[in-house]
Design a protein around this motif. Structure first.
Motif, short mmCIF file in Angstrom:
data_model
loop_
_atom_site.label_atom_id
_atom_site.label_comp_id
_atom_site.label_asym_id
_atom_site.label_seq_id
_atom_site.Cartn_x
_atom_site.Cartn_y
_atom_site.Cartn_z
N PRO A 89 -46.66 55.28 120.51
CA PRO A 89 -46.52 54.04 121.27
C PRO A 89 -47.02 52.86 120.45
O PRO A 89 -47.98 52.98 119.66
CB PRO A 89 -47.39 54.27 122.50
CG PRO A 89 -48.42 55.25 122.04
CD PRO A 89 -47.76 56.13 121.03
N LEU A 101 -41.38 44.80 127.05
CA LEU A 101 -42.29 45.84 126.59
C LEU A 101 -43.51 46.03 127.47
O LEU A 101 -44.19 47.05 127.39
CB LEU A 101 -42.74 45.52 125.15
CG LEU A 101 -41.67 45.66 124.08
CD1 LEU A 101 -42.20 45.16 122.73
CD2 LEU A 101 -41.21 47.10 123.97
N GLY A 112 -47.93 50.77 124.49
CA GLY A 112 -46.66 50.75 125.19
C GLY A 112 -46.47 51.99 126.03
O GLY A 112 -47.15 53.01 125.86
N SER A 113 -45.51 51.93 126.94
CA SER A 113 -45.31 53.02 127.90
C SER A 113 -44.53 54.18 127.33
O SER A 113 -44.60 55.30 127.85
CB SER A 113 -44.58 52.49 129.15
OG SER A 113 -43.31 51.93 128.77
N ARG A 114 -43.76 53.95 126.25
CA ARG A 114 -42.95 55.02 125.66
C ARG A 114 -43.15 55.04 124.15
O ARG A 114 -43.42 54.01 123.54
CB ARG A 114 -41.46 54.79 125.97
CG ARG A 114 -41.10 54.86 127.44
CD ARG A 114 -39.62 54.60 127.65
NE ARG A 114 -38.79 55.62 127.01
CZ ARG A 114 -37.46 55.57 126.98
NH1 ARG A 114 -36.82 54.54 127.53
NH2 ARG A 114 -36.76 56.53 126.39
N GLU A 140 -37.48 51.03 119.32
CA GLU A 140 -38.21 50.99 120.59
C GLU A 140 -37.22 51.27 121.72
O GLU A 140 -36.43 50.39 122.11
CB GLU A 140 -38.87 49.62 120.75
CG GLU A 140 -39.58 49.38 122.06
CD GLU A 140 -40.55 50.48 122.46
OE1 GLU A 140 -40.14 51.34 123.28
OE2 GLU A 140 -41.69 50.47 121.97
N PRO A 141 -37.21 52.51 122.24
CA PRO A 141 -36.19 52.89 123.23
C PRO A 141 -36.28 52.12 124.53
O PRO A 141 -35.27 51.97 125.23
CB PRO A 141 -36.42 54.38 123.42
CG PRO A 141 -37.85 54.61 123.03
CD PRO A 141 -38.13 53.62 121.95
N SER A 142 -37.45 51.65 124.88
CA SER A 142 -37.60 50.99 126.18
C SER A 142 -36.84 49.67 126.24
O SER A 142 -36.51 49.20 127.33
CB SER A 142 -39.08 50.75 126.50
OG SER A 142 -39.66 49.90 125.52
N ILE A 143 -36.53 49.07 125.08
CA ILE A 143 -35.75 47.83 125.06
C ILE A 143 -34.49 47.96 124.20
O ILE A 143 -33.78 46.98 124.00
CB ILE A 143 -36.59 46.63 124.59
CG1 ILE A 143 -37.19 46.89 123.19
CG2 ILE A 143 -37.70 46.33 125.59
CD1 ILE A 143 -37.89 45.67 122.59
N ASP A 144 -34.23 49.15 123.66
CA ASP A 144 -33.08 49.41 122.80
C ASP A 144 -32.99 48.38 121.66
O ASP A 144 -31.94 47.78 121.41
CB ASP A 144 -31.78 49.41 123.61
CG ASP A 144 -30.58 49.87 122.78
OD1 ASP A 144 -30.77 50.69 121.86
OD2 ASP A 144 -29.45 49.39 123.04
#
Length: 564
Positions: free
Chosen positions: A193, A216, A255-257, A270-274
């Motif tokens: 993260p 994020l 971060g969460s992921r 960063e997959p959470s925001i692609d």
């Protein structure tokens, strides 16, 4: 070869890869320019510091080795080790660089650590990310491709010695604790993260479209979220202490992921925001301390604006041409050191630009394996194995013409080396798209673009003169990129040399077809006539301890010359 090691042990494999990379550099930059290289198929022979060496070769310009390189001692050929070759190179160059041997040794140790780590970790399920994390041995023509210095000097010029806050990584003096960097290493299948800071809004430094970063995590009122690479967060600890204590910055935790590091180490997905995020990292990786200088932050946004219409025209002319814009950056206005150290550039992800059904794969991964794509996408490997000539034609057609046209018709110097190009393959494994990325190396040809309104440093770093730009295009495309992919394709069959000649004949046809469509410009006429090509001199840069942007070139044989 180091004795007492199983041939497939991480230490032995790392030794072989280190020796091969240094030997390639020695042929190209040390013995070759002195006239001390001879080809006596299947061997290349070279004399270094008075000693005669030999190695079985294949792959043409890529200079792949088979079996153990050897050294003539007392009339007998004996195995050559990487340490032996380091001493010979030092002797040939007259000594005077006490960092060189530790850097080579550190790179070898890093490779071994990566190989050990890969035995215990799984590659990402996403084939694109798996390809990003496949480059265990790094640049094939670099003397220390995996040396990773701890904290750099902050100059950004590649001369940092790792001094700083007490942490260090492999590459400073040949030692270093692998725990400092393995957790961040893409080659070790790392995931982690990001660290999140809150920047007081009156101190926010940003330009362009940065809205993605707000996804994020939430920041308190009056603050904006700023992601930081966790390795960089540790390295900047002394400088961050005061602004964290007085509230100019807030530590918002992690971060969460998990983010996934890509091949450049400091750029992550960063997959959470692609989005891909390109961080500063005060670590010397190969030749450079990897820092986003203030003018590079501004330059990325400026180039994104200028290149959008260029790539629209290229995509219309050459279907399948894609690129990854860098629409914005964010940092904190806390002095130049933290402005640069915390600066993050936002980059569009490849999945968002490839059409449905197309899988992006890093060109460096396609060049590194047995069959192209074998380690990351079986369909690509199967297609290349079934018909390597057809696969290669499709590959060259996607990659080469847009790069050449960008320079000749648009005055844009792309940097299409193996880590800056993703090739999109269809469900059958055939190349159908080429994705170009990383605006740090992309330049405008001086005199063909008006940069007079930009700050002087930004304008200087955005431009090349025409000759320098063409050299960069030729090196990245015709030396670093296409020969490595061709060598991998040709190396899959017993008739390696015959297939390699056929592949270059096909490449010549593609390039000649493009040249004819443009009226045979002088640059392409000379290229197809077989003029020598410029190869970047990485060993010379490390030996001189120079900035990477000051790297020179040495001439190498043009693989198209055999077609003339």
């Amino acid at each position: 070869m180091t004795t007492g090691l199983a041939l497939d042990s991480p230490a032995a494999v790392a030794e072989g890869a280190t020796l091969a990379a240094l030997l390639r550099c020695t042929v190209r930059e040390v013995a070759g320019p002195r006239g001390h290289v001879w080809h006596a198929g299947p061997y290349v022979l070279l004399r270094v510091a008075g000693d005669l060496l030999r190695a079985r070769t294949r792959g043409g310009l890529a200079l792949r080795f088979e079996g153990l390189p050897e050294r003539l001692e007392d009339g007998c050929w004996r195995p050559l080790s990487a340490d032996d070759l380091v001493r010979l190179v030092e002797g040939e160059l007259g000594g005077g660089n006490e960092e060189f041997a530790p850097q080579v040794r550190a790179s070898r140790e890093a490779m071994a650590a990566l190989l050990r780590a890969r035995r215990e970790t799984a590659a990402p399920a996403d084939p694109w990310l798996a390809s990003e994390q496949a480059l265990v041995f790094g640049h094939p023509f670099h003397p220390s491709p995996k040396a990773r210095g701890g904290r750099g000097s902050g100059t950004g010029n590649g001369t940092g010695n790792g001094a700083g806050n007490g942490r260090r990584g492999v590459g400073d003096d040949g030692e270093g604790d692998a725990a400092d960097w393995l957790g961040y290493a893409p080659e070790a299948h790392a995931r982690f993260p990001l660290r999140l800071l809150g920047v007081r809004r009156d101190l926010l430094a940003e330009q362009g479209d940065t809205a993605a970063l707000d996804g994020l995590g939430a920041a308190p009122p009056g603050y904006a979220p700023l992601p930081v690479h966790p390795w960089q967060f540790d390295l900047l600890a002394p400088e961050l202490a005061a602004p964290l204590a007085d509230g100019r910055l807030l530590d918002l935790g992690h971060g969460s992921r998990p983010a996934v590091p890509t091949s450049s180490v400091r750029t992550v997905y960063e997959p959470s925001i692609d989005r891909c995020l390109k961080f500063s990292l005060d670590v010397r990786i190969t030749n450079c301390v990897r820092k986003n200088s203030w003018y590079e932050l501004a330059g990325a946004v400026e180039l994104t604006s200028r290149l959008d219409p260029v790539f629209r025209r290229l995509a219309a002319e050459f279907p399948g041409t894609r690129w990854l814009p860098e629409p914005g950056y964010r940092s904190a206005d806390l002095g130049v050191r933290l402005m640069e150290g915390l600066g993050v550039i936002i980059r569009v992800s490849p999945w968002s630009v490839c059409r449905p059904g197309v899988t992006p794969l890093l060109s460096g991964a396609l060049a590194a394996g047995g069959h192209p794509g074998a380690d990351v996408l079986p369909a690509a490997a199967a297609a290349a194995a079934a018909d390597p000539v057809r696969w290669w034609r499709a590959y060259v057609e996607r990659v080469a013409p847009p790069v050449l046209d960008a320079y000749l018709n648009h005055g844009v110097v792309l940097e299409p080396h193996l880590q800056n190009v993703l090739v999109g393959v269809d469900d059958a494994g055939m190349p159908v798209e080429a994705v170009f990325r990383d605006l740090e190396g992309t330049k405008l040809v001086a005199g063909r673009h008006d940069v007079s309104e930009l700050p002087g440093r930004v304008a200087d770093r955005l431009t090349y003169d025409a000759a320098s730009g063409w050299n960069r295009v030729l090196y990245c495309l015709m030396v670093n990129h296409l020969p490595e992919v061709a060598a991998t394709l040709a190396g899959t069959v017993p008739e390696t040399d015959a297939l390699l000649r056929e592949l270059w004949a096909v490449a010549g046809e593609v390039l000649a077809g493009y040249a004819a469509s443009r009226g045979w410009p002088r640059e392409l006429s000379e290229l197809l006539a077989g003029v020598p090509l410029p190869a970047k001199a990485n060993l010379s840069v490390r030996w001189a301890r120079s900035a990477d942007h000051a790297a020179g070139y040495v001439p190498v044989a043009n693989p198209l010359a055999m077609l003339s």
